[in-house]
Design a protein around this motif. Structure first.
Motif, PDB file in Angstrom:
ATOM      1  N   THR A   1      -1.937  14.064 -14.003  1.00  0.00           N
ATOM      2  CA  THR A   1      -1.580  13.379 -15.245  1.00  0.00           C
ATOM      3  C   THR A   1      -2.664  13.692 -16.264  1.00  0.00           C
ATOM      4  N   LEU A   2      -2.269  13.803 -17.483  1.00  0.00           N
ATOM      5  CA  LEU A   2      -3.201  14.199 -18.527  1.00  0.00           C
ATOM      6  C   LEU A   2      -3.396  13.052 -19.509  1.00  0.00           C
ATOM      7  N   ASP A   3      -4.635  12.625 -19.640  1.00  0.00           N
ATOM      8  CA  ASP A   3      -4.988  11.625 -20.638  1.00  0.00           C
ATOM      9  C   ASP A   3      -5.385  12.392 -21.901  1.00  0.00           C
ATOM     10  N   LEU A   4      -4.614  12.258 -22.942  1.00  0.00           N
ATOM     11  CA  LEU A   4      -4.881  13.018 -24.159  1.00  0.00           C
ATOM     12  C   LEU A   4      -6.243  12.706 -24.760  1.00  0.00           C
ATOM     13  N   GLN A   5      -6.834  11.575 -24.411  1.00  0.00           N
ATOM     14  CA  GLN A   5      -8.177  11.269 -24.894  1.00  0.00           C
ATOM     15  C   GLN A   5      -9.211  12.195 -24.265  1.00  0.00           C
ATOM     16  N   ASP A   6      -8.848  12.848 -23.164  1.00  0.00           N
ATOM     17  CA  ASP A   6      -9.760  13.794 -22.508  1.00  0.00           C
ATOM     18  C   ASP A   6      -9.719  15.163 -23.189  1.00  0.00           C
ATOM     19  N   ILE A   7      -8.823  15.362 -24.137  1.00  0.00           N
ATOM     20  CA  ILE A   7      -8.732  16.654 -24.825  1.00  0.00           C
ATOM     21  C   ILE A   7      -9.697  16.655 -26.005  1.00  0.00           C
ATOM     22  N   ALA A   8     -10.687  17.534 -25.935  1.00  0.00           N
ATOM     23  CA  ALA A   8     -11.710  17.608 -26.980  1.00  0.00           C
ATOM     24  C   ALA A   8     -11.282  18.503 -28.131  1.00  0.00           C
ATOM     25  N   GLU A   9     -10.488  19.517 -27.824  1.00  0.00           N
ATOM     26  CA  GLU A   9     -10.100  20.488 -28.850  1.00  0.00           C
ATOM     27  C   GLU A   9      -8.727  21.058 -28.508  1.00  0.00           C
ATOM     28  N   VAL A  10      -7.941  21.302 -29.522  1.00  0.00           N
ATOM     29  CA  VAL A  10      -6.627  21.937 -29.370  1.00  0.00           C
ATOM     30  C   VAL A  10      -6.642  23.229 -30.168  1.00  0.00           C
ATOM     31  N   ALA A  11      -6.115  24.280 -29.573  1.00  0.00           N
ATOM     32  CA  ALA A  11      -6.034  25.575 -30.255  1.00  0.00           C
ATOM     33  C   ALA A  11      -4.633  26.134 -30.052  1.00  0.00           C
ATOM     34  N   THR A  12      -4.159  26.863 -31.042  1.00  0.00           N
ATOM     35  CA  THR A  12      -2.832  27.465 -30.985  1.00  0.00           C
ATOM     36  C   THR A  12      -2.973  28.974 -31.050  1.00  0.00           C
ATOM     37  N   PHE A  13      -2.231  29.661 -30.180  1.00  0.00           N
ATOM     38  CA  PHE A  13      -2.273  31.120 -30.089  1.00  0.00           C
ATOM     39  C   PHE A  13      -0.860  31.678 -30.104  1.00  0.00           C
ATOM     40  N   ILE A  14      -0.736  32.930 -30.560  1.00  0.00           N
ATOM     41  CA  ILE A  14       0.552  33.620 -30.502  1.00  0.00           C
ATOM     42  C   ILE A  14       0.500  34.817 -29.555  1.00  0.00           C
ATOM     43  N   SER A  15      -0.678  35.142 -29.089  1.00  0.00           N
ATOM     44  CA  SER A  15      -0.852  36.283 -28.187  1.00  0.00           C
ATOM     45  C   SER A  15      -0.946  35.812 -26.738  1.00  0.00           C
ATOM     46  N   ALA A  16      -0.040  36.294 -25.894  1.00  0.00           N
ATOM     47  CA  ALA A  16      -0.076  35.926 -24.478  1.00  0.00           C
ATOM     48  C   ALA A  16      -1.371  36.395 -23.822  1.00  0.00           C
ATOM     49  N   ARG A  17      -1.912  37.519 -24.265  1.00  0.00           N
ATOM     50  CA  ARG A  17      -3.185  38.003 -23.699  1.00  0.00           C
ATOM     51  C   ARG A  17      -4.310  37.014 -23.995  1.00  0.00           C
ATOM     52  N   GLU A  18      -4.368  36.525 -25.229  1.00  0.00           N
ATOM     53  CA  GLU A  18      -5.402  35.546 -25.586  1.00  0.00           C
ATOM     54  C   GLU A  18      -5.210  34.243 -24.813  1.00  0.00           C
ATOM     55  N   VAL A  19      -3.966  33.835 -24.653  1.00  0.00           N
ATOM     56  CA  VAL A  19      -3.670  32.621 -23.883  1.00  0.00           C
ATOM     57  C   VAL A  19      -4.181  32.784 -22.458  1.00  0.00           C
ATOM     58  N   ASN A  20      -3.877  33.895 -21.830  1.00  0.00           N
ATOM     59  CA  ASN A  20      -4.303  34.110 -20.449  1.00  0.00           C
ATOM     60  C   ASN A  20      -5.824  34.137 -20.324  1.00  0.00           C
ATOM     61  N   ARG A  21      -6.507  34.733 -21.299  1.00  0.00           N
ATOM     62  CA  ARG A  21      -7.974  34.736 -21.261  1.00  0.00           C
ATOM     63  C   ARG A  21      -8.519  33.312 -21.371  1.00  0.00           C
TER      64      ARG A  21
END
Length: 89
Positions: A8-28
Motif C-alpha cells: 500500500t502506498l501512503d502518498l505522504q511518503d512521496i517526496a517528489e513526482v516526475a513525469t516522463f515520456i521516454s520509456a528508456r528514462e522511466v526504466n532508468r
C-alpha cells in the motif's frame, strides 16, 4: 540491489513526482527505486497520442536520485565518438 515495494502506498511518503515520456528514462528511474504512480496520455492529433509516465520518489529512500536523461545519454555518446575520432588521427 533489492528494493522492497510497499503493498500500500501512503502518498505522504512521496517526496517528489516526475513525469516522463521516454520509456528508456522511466526504466532508468525505476532501476534507481522510483515508483510508477500512474499513466496518462495526451492526444496531440487525430490519431496521435503521447504516453506520460508519472513516477514518485519515496522519502524513506532518502535523497532523490535522478537517472541520466535521454539527451544526456546521447550527448555522452557523441562526446565519446568525437574523442575516439580524435585519438585515431
Amino acid at each position: 540491489m533489492t528494493t522492497t515495494v510497499p503493498t500500500t502506498l501512503d502518498l505522504q511518503d512521496i517526496a517528489e513526482v516526475a513525469t516522463f515520456i521516454s520509456a528508456r528514462e522511466v526504466n532508468r528511474h525505476l532501476a534507481l527505486g522510483w515508483l510508477l504512480l500512474g499513466l496518462s496520455s495526451d492526444q496531440h492529433s487525430e490519431h496521435g497520442y503521447t504516453m506520460k509516465y508519472h513516477l514518485g520518489w519515496r522519502r524513506s529512500l532518502g535523497e532523490t536520485k535522478r537517472a541520466e536523461s535521454d539527451m544526456d545519454v546521447w550527448l555522452n555518446e557523441q562526446d565519446k565518438a568525437v574523442e575516439s575520432a580524435q585519438e585515431q588521427k
